[in-house]
Design an enzyme around this catalytic site. Structure first.
Site, PDB file in Angstrom:
ATOM      1  N   GLY A  51     -27.477  -5.793  -4.552  1.00  0.00           N
ATOM      2  CA  GLY A  51     -27.282  -4.499  -3.877  1.00  0.00           C
ATOM      3  C   GLY A  51     -25.968  -4.354  -3.154  1.00  0.00           C
TER       4      GLY A  51
ATOM      5  N   GLY B  52     -43.729   0.542   0.265  1.00  0.00           N
ATOM      6  CA  GLY B  52     -42.720   0.976  -0.703  1.00  0.00           C
ATOM      7  C   GLY B  52     -41.717  -0.118  -1.057  1.00  0.00           C
TER       8      GLY B  52
ATOM      9  N   LYS C 231     -29.428  -3.534 -13.831  1.00  0.00           N
ATOM     10  CA  LYS C 231     -29.346  -4.936 -14.259  1.00  0.00           C
ATOM     11  C   LYS C 231     -30.175  -5.197 -15.509  1.00  0.00           C
ATOM     12  CE  LYS C 231     -32.573  -4.459 -10.910  1.00  0.00           C
ATOM     13  NZ  LYS C 231     -32.630  -3.677  -9.714  1.00  0.00           N
TER      14      LYS C 231
ATOM     15  N   THR D 104     -33.905   7.515  -6.015  1.00  0.00           N
ATOM     16  CA  THR D 104     -33.657   6.787  -4.761  1.00  0.00           C
ATOM     17  C   THR D 104     -32.171   6.506  -4.582  1.00  0.00           C
ATOM     18  OG1 THR D 104     -35.793   5.733  -5.096  1.00  0.00           O
ATOM     19  CG2 THR D 104     -34.343   4.727  -3.455  1.00  0.00           C
TER      20      THR D 104
ATOM     21  N   ASP E   4     -36.904  -9.600 -12.878  1.00  0.00           N
ATOM     22  CA  ASP E   4     -35.729  -8.964 -12.248  1.00  0.00           C
ATOM     23  C   ASP E   4     -34.699 -10.032 -11.851  1.00  0.00           C
ATOM     24  OD1 ASP E   4     -34.458  -6.576 -10.780  1.00  0.00           O
ATOM     25  OD2 ASP E   4     -34.727  -8.013  -9.163  1.00  0.00           O
TER      26      ASP E   4
ATOM     27  N   LYS F  51     -30.759 -10.543 -13.215  1.00  0.00           N
ATOM     28  CA  LYS F  51     -29.588 -10.712 -12.347  1.00  0.00           C
ATOM     29  C   LYS F  51     -28.894 -12.045 -12.631  1.00  0.00           C
ATOM     30  CE  LYS F  51     -31.548  -7.656  -8.848  1.00  0.00           C
ATOM     31  NZ  LYS F  51     -32.546  -7.566  -7.783  1.00  0.00           N
TER      32      LYS F  51
ATOM     33  N   GLY G 294     -32.536  -0.840  -1.619  1.00  0.00           N
ATOM     34  CA  GLY G 294     -32.647   0.269  -0.677  1.00  0.00           C
ATOM     35  C   GLY G 294     -31.581   1.322  -0.959  1.00  0.00           C
TER      36      GLY G 294
ATOM     37  N   ILE H 231     -24.328  -6.346  -1.253  1.00  0.00           N
ATOM     38  CA  ILE H 231     -23.462  -7.524  -1.046  1.00  0.00           C
ATOM     39  C   ILE H 231     -22.421  -7.578  -2.172  1.00  0.00           C
ATOM     40  CG2 ILE H 231     -23.473  -9.989  -0.513  1.00  0.00           C
ATOM     41  CD1 ILE H 231     -26.550  -9.861  -0.432  1.00  0.00           C
TER      42      ILE H 231
ATOM     43  N   GLU I 136     -21.362  -3.429  -9.513  1.00  0.00           N
ATOM     44  CA  GLU I 136     -21.546  -4.194  -8.269  1.00  0.00           C
ATOM     45  C   GLU I 136     -22.983  -4.120  -7.754  1.00  0.00           C
ATOM     46  OE1 GLU I 136     -19.044  -6.090  -6.245  1.00  0.00           O
ATOM     47  OE2 GLU I 136     -21.094  -6.699  -5.886  1.00  0.00           O
TER      48      GLU I 136
END
Ligand code: NDP
Ligand code: HSE
Length: 428
Positions: free
Chosen positions: A134, A187, A106, A13, A201, A205, A302, A136, A129
């Site tokens: 993502g 998805g 991460k 992806t 997750d 982070k 994304g 930002i 980054e």
């Protein structure tokens, strides 16, 4: 013009998004940076799959990641395989071979921080980054724009899947399981959604954010973490009536008593900006000593939003290669910081039998544990076919340890019919 060669490992992806941007924007990046950033190799196990970006030249394709990390003419290795297996070998081998590494991983960085950060130094040879929020630019802003600040606290909505589920439950008045299934179909959520919905997750982070914001590393598995699986639609509706939304928050406070890190659902007052972050969006709210408070907002996942952040790291890495003498503002990492106990206000929902004396039993146990009740709410009657009702309590500030002790005692009462739902209220 200086040229820098890049190898992208993992053509999934995000990898395919990075490949597309690097090929399409090569001239633009040359103009903006004065460096020719050349995609030299793309590595994946399978090039027959349609990645949705058209055919990539045969001479760029490579199936063996070792050939990429060992290639003398590759300067930057972009790891986008994911997970903590092969990805760890890729990152460590590339760093040992003096490549600069860019990754969005991460899980790997937070779980193997000691190994990786002993040879990888942020802003020098390790860029990540895309690993937090993502697209930002929170990593760069904490490291660069806020370099003169002490960050006192951070509050992050850092998992798009959970935020989507909570937003959708409230918006469409649906239960958790129904929305989770919809999110999987669309998805947004993985087939195995545990990493997201159990808060893991977010803990990954948060562990990285703590390292960046406070210079303190706490392994993700030691961060108190709760997911969103036990929340019911009625919690969102009760919270709404009281003027709050419910968000899964990653919280960090650098206090005199030690570091307070945690991931859990929280009641966020409607007046606060964080409560208006809806759907798959991410946000990070920081409280700093010089710059004051600020909030970052944008897409946390994304293909192209994440690839945009990866490419910005590739550009930074290229700049380091071209001008290696520019010093970066490095901070020492403390690897075993002291953790502190927290106290806050709580929302608690008990499922109790509808009969006299129940509230007295519960409030007695809370009182014995020095927990003071601020308000009580109970729906008038049990629904037909059920002899239980939800009983909602809001407490005054209470210490976490005492709260846990009281709740486990109350949960054992015969009048309490389900595991109580306990949600912290953040007073921002
Ligand atoms: P994908 O699973 O889509 O892509 C990973 C790719 O790497 C797959 O094509 C996989 O092939 C390939 N791969 C696996 N093992 C090897 C190997 N040994 N050699 C070569 N290729 C291999 O993952 P994503 O692109 O979604 O995620 C990549 C990273 O980005 C992860 O660390 C993730 O956490 C992070 N990230 C992802 C975001 C997102 O929105 N998806 C957002 C932010 C970060 P195969 O399919 O055959 O296994
Ligand atoms: N699973 C993650 C999320 C992807 O839902 O936010 C981005 O890290």
């Amino acid at each position: 013009m200086k040229r820098v060669n890049v190898g992208v490992i993992g053509f999934g992806t995000i990898g395919a998004g990075v490949v597309k941007i690097l090929l399409k924007k090569r001239t633009l990046l040359k103009k903006r940076t004065g460096i020719d950033i050349c995609l030299k190799k793309i590595c994946d196990r399978d090039f027959s799959k349609d990645r949705g970006i058209g055919k990539v030249p045969q001479n760029l394709q490579e199936k063996d990641w070792r050939k990429v990390v060992n290639a003398p003419d590759i300067d930057i290795v972009v790891e986008l395989v994911g997970g903590i297996g092969i990805a760890k070998d890729i990152v460590l081998s590339a760093l040992k071979n003096n490549k600069i590494v860019v990754t969005a991983n991460k899980a790997l960085l937070s779980e193997y921080a000691r190994d990786i950060f002993s040879i990888g130094t942020p802003e020098t040879n390790l860029f990540f980054e895309a690993a937090i929020c993502g697209a930002i630019p929170v990593v760069k802003d904490i490291q660069e724009a806020l370099v003169a600040n002490r960050i006192k606290s951070l509050y992050g909505i850092v998992n798009g899947t959970c935020n989507y589920i909570l937003s959708k439950m409230f918006e469409d008045t649906l239960e958790f399981e129904v929305v989770l299934k919809q999110a999987q179909k669309l998805g947004y959520a993985e087939k195995q959604p545990g990493l997201d919905i159990d808060g893991i997750d977010s803990a990954h982070k948060l562990s990285l954010l703590s390292l960046l914001a406070f210079g303190k590393y706490v392994p993700p598995e030691t961060i108190p973490t709760e997911g969103i699986t036990n929340l019911e639609l009625m919690d969102l509706l009760f919270a709404d009536e009281m003027g709050y939304s419910i968000k899964l928050l990653a919280v960090g406070n650098d206090t005199k008593q030690g570091l307070d890190l945690r991931v859990h659902p929280a009641l966020v007052p409607y007046e606060h900006m964080l409560s208006s972050v809806e759907g798959v969006f991410n946000a990070l709210y920081l409280q700093t000593d010089e710059a004051g408070d600020m909030m970052f907002y944008g897409r946390g996942a994304g293909r192209f939003p994440t690839a945009s952040a990866v490419v910005s790291d590739v550009v930074d890495a290229a700049r380091v290669i071209v001008s290696p003498d520019v010093p970066s503002a490095r901070q020492e990492i403390e690897f075993s910081p002291r953790l502190s106990e927290v106290s806050c206000r709580y929302y608690v929902r008990f499922t109790v039998v509808d009969r006299p004396g129940v509230l007295a039993k519960i409030s007695g146990i809370l009182g014995k544990n020095n927990i003071s009740i601020a308000s009580v709410q109970q729906t008038e009657r049990a629904k037909a076919g059920s002899n239980t009702v939800p009983l909602i309590l809001i407490t005054h500030e209470a210490a976490e340890k005492k709260m846990k002790k009281a709740i486990s005692e109350i949960a054992r009462l015969d009048v309490v019919k389900k595991e109580p739902v306990v949600i912290r209220i953040v007073d921002l």
